[in-house]
Design a protein around this motif. Sequence first.
Motif, short mmCIF file in Angstrom:
data_model
loop_
_atom_site.label_atom_id
_atom_site.label_comp_id
_atom_site.label_asym_id
_atom_site.label_seq_id
_atom_site.Cartn_x
_atom_site.Cartn_y
_atom_site.Cartn_z
N TYR A 162 36.02 -11.95 35.53
CA TYR A 162 34.78 -11.20 35.37
C TYR A 162 34.45 -10.39 36.63
CZ TYR A 162 33.33 -12.21 30.70
OH TYR A 162 33.27 -12.23 29.33
N GLU A 163 34.83 -10.90 37.77
CA GLU A 163 34.61 -10.12 38.99
C GLU A 163 35.45 -8.84 38.94
OE1 GLU A 163 34.25 -10.73 43.78
OE2 GLU A 163 34.34 -12.49 42.49
N LEU A 164 36.68 -8.95 38.47
CA LEU A 164 37.52 -7.77 38.31
C LEU A 164 36.96 -6.83 37.24
CD1 LEU A 164 41.10 -9.29 38.49
CD2 LEU A 164 40.11 -7.60 40.06
N TYR A 165 36.51 -7.41 36.17
CA TYR A 165 35.94 -6.67 35.05
C TYR A 165 34.74 -5.84 35.53
CZ TYR A 165 34.23 -6.42 30.12
OH TYR A 165 33.82 -6.03 28.89
N LEU A 166 33.88 -6.45 36.31
CA LEU A 166 32.72 -5.75 36.84
C LEU A 166 33.11 -4.70 37.89
CD1 LEU A 166 29.68 -5.48 36.76
CD2 LEU A 166 29.53 -7.33 38.42
N LEU A 167 34.13 -5.00 38.68
CA LEU A 167 34.61 -4.05 39.68
C LEU A 167 35.06 -2.74 39.02
CD1 LEU A 167 35.24 -3.53 42.69
CD2 LEU A 167 37.53 -4.46 42.23
#
Length: 192
Positions: free
Chosen positions: A113-118
């Motif tokens: 999710y951190e990658l998704y948001l990035l």
Amino acid sequence: MTAATDGRRAKGERRRRAIVDATLRVIARDGVSAISHRNVAREAGVAPASIAYYFAGIDDLLVATLLESVDQLITELDRLREGGPDGAEWPRLVAELLASLVRDHRERTLAEYELYLLAARRPALRPAARRWIEVAAGYVNDGDPPALRALLAAIDGLLMQGLIADEPPTAEDLEPSLRYLMQPGDYLGELS
């Protein structure tokens, strides 16, 4: 192609995979801001030059990591679909998967999710971030696109809420919401 070439190719693929897996672990532990050639190399147990050999830059590494995560999601969805569940079983199966993602695979899910948001800030990641939506949509036949988008957005929300909860939700906690969201099967289309 010789056996030596095949062996080198397999070794290279294992090393590339180790780098991608290490990237996800670094993000899970320290956040995406901790991604550097040196940190990922240390985590993967490879020389920092290996990162540059396999990936053109940090964005390329992050895209590969996000795509690997999507491939794992595809594997999970395929596993769910193998039993040929009928529409009434899907809410329970999805609830079990989501509960497992926030309970058993919390750090990995958090990193994904951190990658998704990035991807909102880094255009290079956007196609990889959208890939999971395309994949998930492919599991619903002839569904209404707005209803399907709402379902996928709700699943994202349930996962995010599960990640910030003091106690991760169980499948029993999630199933009623999913049953409600998935109830209008004729509106969404049939799950394949």
